[in-house]
Design a protein around this motif. Sequence first.
Motif, PDB file in Angstrom:
ATOM      1  N   GLU A   1       4.392   1.035   7.106  1.00 32.98           N
ATOM      2  CA  GLU A   1       3.719   1.322   5.833  1.00 32.98           C
ATOM      3  C   GLU A   1       2.861   0.148   5.378  1.00 32.98           C
ATOM      4  N   ILE A   2       1.681   0.468   4.883  1.00 29.01           N
ATOM      5  CA  ILE A   2       0.744  -0.533   4.359  1.00 29.01           C
ATOM      6  C   ILE A   2       0.898  -0.548   2.846  1.00 29.01           C
ATOM      7  N   SER A   3       0.842  -1.720   2.245  1.00 30.13           N
ATOM      8  CA  SER A   3       0.966  -1.845   0.798  1.00 30.13           C
ATOM      9  C   SER A   3      -0.053  -0.973   0.078  1.00 30.13           C
ATOM     10  N   LEU A   4       0.383  -0.310  -0.996  1.00 30.55           N
ATOM     11  CA  LEU A   4      -0.509   0.538  -1.790  1.00 30.55           C
ATOM     12  C   LEU A   4      -1.684  -0.262  -2.331  1.00 30.55           C
ATOM     13  N   ASN A   5      -1.500  -1.550  -2.519  1.00 35.31           N
ATOM     14  CA  ASN A   5      -2.560  -2.400  -3.063  1.00 35.31           C
ATOM     15  C   ASN A   5      -3.635  -2.756  -2.042  1.00 35.31           C
ATOM     16  N   ASP A   6      -3.430  -2.421  -0.784  1.00 35.93           N
ATOM     17  CA  ASP A   6      -4.389  -2.791   0.267  1.00 35.93           C
ATOM     18  C   ASP A   6      -5.231  -1.583   0.682  1.00 35.93           C
TER      19      ASP A   6
END
Length: 151
Positions: free
Chosen positions: A137-142
């Motif tokens: 999972e990739i950070s929602l902020n990225d």
Amino acid sequence: DITIGWDLLNRQKLEPSGTTTGNSSEGANISNLSVWKIEMATRLEDTSKIYDAFLELFESNQRDFNAFGQDQLMIAFSTIPYIGQWRMMLEVAQILNSKVPDAFVSLYNMAQSLPIPDFSMIYEALKENESTYLASEISLNDKQKICAAYQ
């Protein structure tokens, strides 16, 4: 044309409820607008637009899925896979099960009659391989990485 619709929905940027007038209907208007944006962005198959529209909906509900209405939960659940936010999908599924007990049957039935993915099947795959999904999972902020990965 969907692109024209997207442009029209984005002509006026609204602030989340409480940051300007404090009008309670303002947050509802943003949520409704966000739902339309999600629909159009999904049809355009544009991850960047999907991300922006989803984040707008999420922010308009103070980043609290418990504040979402039933329809918004269904939309969030079916939008989250497009931006690979697997922890959120697990959270929404739990809330969805308590607020809309037959939600997964409805999602399955929609997938049988419309040209859309079976999001209940995606959820089952997530549950079966949770550690793999969560590790990637990739950070929602990225936003940049999300859009590159899911384009």
